[in-house]
Design a protein around this motif. Structure first.
Motif, PDB file in Angstrom:
ATOM      1  N   THR A 172      -3.870 -14.729 -57.274  1.00  0.00           N
ATOM      2  CA  THR A 172      -3.384 -13.373 -57.041  1.00  0.00           C
ATOM      3  C   THR A 172      -3.078 -12.702 -58.370  1.00  0.00           C
ATOM      4  O   THR A 172      -2.821 -13.367 -59.374  1.00  0.00           O
ATOM      5  CB  THR A 172      -2.103 -13.365 -56.178  1.00  0.00           C
ATOM      6  OG1 THR A 172      -1.091 -14.087 -56.854  1.00  0.00           O
ATOM      7  CG2 THR A 172      -2.354 -13.953 -54.812  1.00  0.00           C
ATOM      8  N   HIS A 180      -5.398  -9.938 -54.215  1.00  0.00           N
ATOM      9  CA  HIS A 180      -5.973 -11.265 -54.011  1.00  0.00           C
ATOM     10  C   HIS A 180      -7.411 -11.292 -54.537  1.00  0.00           C
ATOM     11  O   HIS A 180      -8.238 -10.484 -54.123  1.00  0.00           O
ATOM     12  CB  HIS A 180      -5.949 -11.629 -52.533  1.00  0.00           C
ATOM     13  CG  HIS A 180      -4.576 -11.564 -51.935  1.00  0.00           C
ATOM     14  ND1 HIS A 180      -3.645 -12.553 -52.134  1.00  0.00           N
ATOM     15  CD2 HIS A 180      -3.969 -10.610 -51.195  1.00  0.00           C
ATOM     16  CE1 HIS A 180      -2.522 -12.211 -51.509  1.00  0.00           C
ATOM     17  NE2 HIS A 180      -2.693 -11.034 -50.946  1.00  0.00           N
ATOM     18  N   ARG A 183     -11.974 -11.647 -52.780  1.00  0.00           N
ATOM     19  CA  ARG A 183     -12.145 -10.941 -51.507  1.00  0.00           C
ATOM     20  C   ARG A 183     -13.041  -9.713 -51.661  1.00  0.00           C
ATOM     21  O   ARG A 183     -12.886  -8.742 -50.932  1.00  0.00           O
ATOM     22  CB  ARG A 183     -10.793 -10.542 -50.941  1.00  0.00           C
ATOM     23  CG  ARG A 183      -9.949 -11.743 -50.583  1.00  0.00           C
ATOM     24  CD  ARG A 183      -8.714 -11.361 -49.821  1.00  0.00           C
ATOM     25  NE  ARG A 183      -7.924 -12.545 -49.522  1.00  0.00           N
ATOM     26  CZ  ARG A 183      -6.763 -12.515 -48.930  1.00  0.00           C
ATOM     27  NH1 ARG A 183      -6.227 -11.367 -48.573  1.00  0.00           N
ATOM     28  NH2 ARG A 183      -6.112 -13.625 -48.689  1.00  0.00           N
TER      29      ARG A 183
END
Length: 127
Positions: free
Chosen positions: A3, A12, A15
């Motif tokens: 993170t 994050h 993703r």
């Protein structure tokens, strides 16, 4: 999962956004302008615009506000206040027998007392 935390936001990795795109997105979520983000990272304003445009393309949005909203919907970024609220609620569930915890009473008694006093004062004025 890794993170990135910037200000009151956490992002994050892994993703869909590159690390620099995510960092720029987190600064956009804090309300910073391209010029402020450029100063923050020590890069040109055009470089910031390219990274934000790339993130907007990847998430399929046309505006910065929509970029932040879509990133939150896809759980790419989240405000730290949500994490803090989750932590507090989990703590409350785990440690329910805290003797120092006091719940506030409902203000019904105070309201009833004020009404009685006002009625008595009104009665005195009419008498």
């Amino acid at each position: 999962m890794e993170t990135i935390t910037t200000g009151a936001w956490t992002g994050h990795l892994g993703r869909g956004l590159a690390p620099r795109e995510l960092e720029c997105l987190l600064d956009v979520a804090q309300g910073m302008t391209s010029k402020e983000i450029a100063r923050h990272f020590g890069i040109s304003e055009g470089g910031v615009e390219k990274r934000i445009a790339a993130a907007m393309f990847k998430l399929g949005v046309a505006r910065r506000a929509a970029l932040v909203a879509e990133a939150m919907r896809r759980q790419i970024i989240s405000p730290l206040c949500i994490v803090l609220a989750a932590f507090i609620s989990m703590h409350a569930m785990l440690d329910d027998g805290d003797p120092m915890r006091r719940d506030r009473r409902a203000p019904e008694r105070r309201t009833a007392q004020v009404r009685i006093v006002r009625k008595a004062e009104a009665f005195e004025h009419h008498a």
